[in-house]
Write an enzyme that holds these catalytic residues in place. Sequence first.
Site, PDB file in Angstrom:
ATOM      1  N   ASP A  67      74.955  44.403  49.725  1.00  0.00           N
ATOM      2  CA  ASP A  67      75.726  43.299  50.475  1.00  0.00           C
ATOM      3  C   ASP A  67      77.132  43.853  51.153  1.00  0.00           C
ATOM      4  O   ASP A  67      77.407  44.984  50.543  1.00  0.00           O
ATOM      5  CB  ASP A  67      75.913  41.856  49.603  1.00  0.00           C
ATOM      6  CG  ASP A  67      76.443  42.408  48.416  1.00  0.00           C
ATOM      7  OD1 ASP A  67      77.020  43.362  47.924  1.00  0.00           O
ATOM      8  OD2 ASP A  67      76.286  41.298  47.542  1.00  0.00           O
ATOM      9  N   ASP A 136      77.567  31.348  39.678  1.00  0.00           N
ATOM     10  CA  ASP A 136      76.650  30.347  40.198  1.00  0.00           C
ATOM     11  C   ASP A 136      75.311  30.971  39.992  1.00  0.00           C
ATOM     12  O   ASP A 136      74.330  30.069  40.783  1.00  0.00           O
ATOM     13  CB  ASP A 136      76.999  29.709  41.595  1.00  0.00           C
ATOM     14  CG  ASP A 136      77.221  30.864  42.686  1.00  0.00           C
ATOM     15  OD1 ASP A 136      76.779  32.034  42.453  1.00  0.00           O
ATOM     16  OD2 ASP A 136      77.464  30.711  43.966  1.00  0.00           O
ATOM     17  N   HIS A 138      74.068  33.848  41.670  1.00  0.00           N
ATOM     18  CA  HIS A 138      73.940  34.466  42.827  1.00  0.00           C
ATOM     19  C   HIS A 138      73.406  36.033  42.291  1.00  0.00           C
ATOM     20  O   HIS A 138      73.969  36.277  41.341  1.00  0.00           O
ATOM     21  CB  HIS A 138      74.793  34.516  43.848  1.00  0.00           C
ATOM     22  CG  HIS A 138      76.158  35.076  43.648  1.00  0.00           C
ATOM     23  ND1 HIS A 138      77.347  34.423  43.569  1.00  0.00           N
ATOM     24  CD2 HIS A 138      76.324  36.684  43.613  1.00  0.00           C
ATOM     25  CE1 HIS A 138      78.154  35.263  43.545  1.00  0.00           C
ATOM     26  NE2 HIS A 138      77.885  36.455  43.282  1.00  0.00           N
TER      27      HIS A 138
END
Length: 243
Positions: A67, A136, A138
Site C-alpha cells: 500500500d 481494526d 485491517h
Amino acid sequence: MRVYKVKDYQELSRKAANLIAAQVIMKPDCVLGLATGSSPIGTYDNLVAMYENGDVDFSGITTVNLDEYKGLDASNDQSYRYFMNEHFFNRVNVPMERTHVPNGTEPDSAKACADYNEILHQAGTVDLQLLGLGHDGHIGFNEPSDTFADETHCVDLEEITIQANKRFFASEADVPRQAYTMGIGTIMRAKTVLVIVSGADKAKILNQMINGPVTPRVPASILQFHPNAIIIADEAALSETEL
C-alpha cells in the site's frame, strides 16, 4: 493457520526474517510481498544483517508492497516508498527497478489502481507475502467493510487507523485520509502469507482474526481460509488466544 508463539518482538523479528531469507535462498528470483509500519522494522533489520554477513543475496528478487498513502511522494518521509527505501531497499542489493509500491502521487484513483494491478500481474504470483495486523483487523489498508475487495483499490481510512498513524506525522491534520492498497484477493493468492503481530494492544483483534467468524468487518479473518498462512506473535499479542 499455523501459529508460532515467541517471547518478544526481538524473537518475532528474527524468526520472520529467517523465514523470508529461507524463501529467497530456496528461490533466488522469488516475488516478495512486503509491508510497512512498526511491526516489520525489526524483520528488515535482521534481513539487512544477514545480507551484510553474506548469508542472503537479494539481487534476483522482485518486491511488491501492499500500500501507499494517496497524495504522498517518495521524498516525503511518511510515504511508504520512503519507508521501504530507508529500512530495506537502500540497505541491500535488490535492484530498485524491481521494487514496486503504489504510486501515491497519481490523483486519479482508477488509474493508480489499474497501473498497480498491471504491475502485480506482470510480477506474477507472490511467493511470500509479509503482513502486519491493524487494530481494526485491517491487512494492507483493507479496512473493515461489507465485502472483501479483490484487487488494488482506493480506501477511505478508518478513524482508528488515522489515530494509530498520527504519531508519525506533525499533526493529525497531516495524516492522509485515503490510501491505495493491494486487495484481499491478491493477498489470498500469495503462496505463503506471513503475519507478524506484537504487543498486548493487538491481543483482542488477533484472537478475533484466529478464532472469530470470517467477516469483512475483520478483514484479516479471511486468512483462516488461506492454505499456507503463518502467524508469528509474541506472548503479549497472544494473551487472549487459546492455542
